[in-house]
Every structure is written in C-alpha cells, then in structure tokens.
Scaffold this motif. Structure first.
Motif, PDB file in Angstrom:
ATOM      1  N   VAL A 107      24.169  -1.146   3.515  1.00  0.00           N
ATOM      2  CA  VAL A 107      22.939  -1.587   3.950  1.00  0.00           C
ATOM      3  C   VAL A 107      23.138  -2.159   5.591  1.00  0.00           C
ATOM      4  CG1 VAL A 107      21.748  -3.947   4.314  1.00  0.00           C
ATOM      5  CG2 VAL A 107      22.810  -2.650   2.208  1.00  0.00           C
ATOM      6  N   SER A 164      18.161   3.149  -3.943  1.00  0.00           N
ATOM      7  CA  SER A 164      19.010   2.259  -4.551  1.00  0.00           C
ATOM      8  C   SER A 164      19.490   2.233  -6.068  1.00  0.00           C
ATOM      9  CB  SER A 164      18.236   0.951  -3.642  1.00  0.00           C
ATOM     10  OG  SER A 164      19.296   0.162  -4.484  1.00  0.00           O
ATOM     11  N   ALA A 202      19.670  -5.289  -1.929  1.00  0.00           N
ATOM     12  CA  ALA A 202      20.880  -4.115  -1.383  1.00  0.00           C
ATOM     13  C   ALA A 202      22.228  -3.960  -2.120  1.00  0.00           C
ATOM     14  CB  ALA A 202      20.199  -3.533  -0.434  1.00  0.00           C
ATOM     15  N   VAL A 215      19.041   1.279   4.034  1.00  0.00           N
ATOM     16  CA  VAL A 215      19.493   1.436   2.904  1.00  0.00           C
ATOM     17  C   VAL A 215      20.155   2.488   2.447  1.00  0.00           C
ATOM     18  CG1 VAL A 215      19.248   0.917   0.647  1.00  0.00           C
ATOM     19  CG2 VAL A 215      18.871  -0.784   1.946  1.00  0.00           C
TER      20      VAL A 215
END
Length: 161
Positions: free
Chosen positions: A112, A135, A105, A121
């Motif tokens: 994050v 994401s 991520a 996330v």
C-alpha cells in the motif's frame, strides 16, 4: 506547508517547551539533530483527553524536512510515534476518504502507498467506492465525495434526506 512535519504521540506536560521536547525526541528516537524554524503543539489543550496533541514543526528547507522523514522511517519502529507530512485541508479531506481502504489493504497483506491524495494497492490506483484492485481483501469501501460530506455536515437536523 511543504517544509512542515507533524509528530504524533509525543508525551505532553503541563508547562513544556515544545521545541526542547521535540529536540530531545529527535536525538533519542531518530538519532539526528536538526535546526528547527518553528515548533508548537496543534490545537487547544483538551481537558479530559489523555492523548497528547500533535507537534507541528517547520524546517528551514525541504531537504531538512525530507531528511527527518527518512530518519523517522528508518528509526521509528514503535507504533506509538509517527511522523507525517502536513497537507492543506482539502487534500486532508480527500485522504480521510482513503484511510479505511488503506487499513483494509494493509490488514490483507497488500502493498500500500498513499501518495498525497492517491492510494495505490499492489501498484494500481484505488478509486473510492470500488473493490480494492488485485487485493487479498474483499472489502468494498463506501464512496463519498467531498461535496456529499459537506452537504451532510451542513444539513439541519430533522431534515429528510
């Protein structure tokens, strides 16, 4: 463990005073002076390993510990050093399962946050084994439970799976 921090990346010499080394580091890198209750290197000396052992520090109270963490966040811009909290072993095991997803991520440019043993996330909680939520990354991290990892380490060699 609440008042403990782990300092990683500080050079180690053969006959050193870990407390003096850490106080110098804190003055030069973090720009603070702090009273320390106990300071020592973690683990036994490694014979052929060039990496320095982490230094674990116990502070007088939680406020001092948080002050040092904030100073580390503000002052440490060099990636060779970092400061992290010390957690019990069972929480560290759960965190290790989240590290690959956190790296993916981060590389994708997502926001994050790893809080104790939970990974967020872009504001949503990540569950191991699922795609990263909303994401930029399309990486799926394989799910392992703590019991599966323990079973894998205890299985004798040559035993069918």
């Amino acid at each position: 463990m609440r008042d403990n921090l782990i300092f990683v990346g500080i050079d180690e010499t053969q006959e050193e005073d870990a407390e003096a080394v850490l106080k110098t580091f804190m003055q030069e890198q973090l720009k603070i002076e702090q009273d320390l209750v106990r300071v020592h290197r973690m683990g036994a000396r490694r014979v052929n390993d060039q990496r320095p052992r982490p230094i674990i520090v116990k502070f007088g109270d939680f406020k001092e510990c948080q002050h040092v963490r904030q100073a580390a966040f503000d002052q440490l811009k060099v990636e060779e050093y970092y400061v992290k909290e010390q957690f019990p072993e069972e929480i560290e095991e759960r965190r290790k399962l989240l590290y690959p997803a956190r790296r993916a991520a981060n590389r994708a440019g997502d926001r994050v946050a790893l809080t104790v043993d939970r990974l967020y996330v872009n504001g949503q909680r990540y569950v191991p084994g699922k795609a990263l939520p909303q994401s930029n990354s399309r990486i799926l991290v394989r799910d392992h439970t703590i019991d599966e990892l323990r079973a894998d380490t205890r299985r004798p060699t040559g035993t069918p799976t």
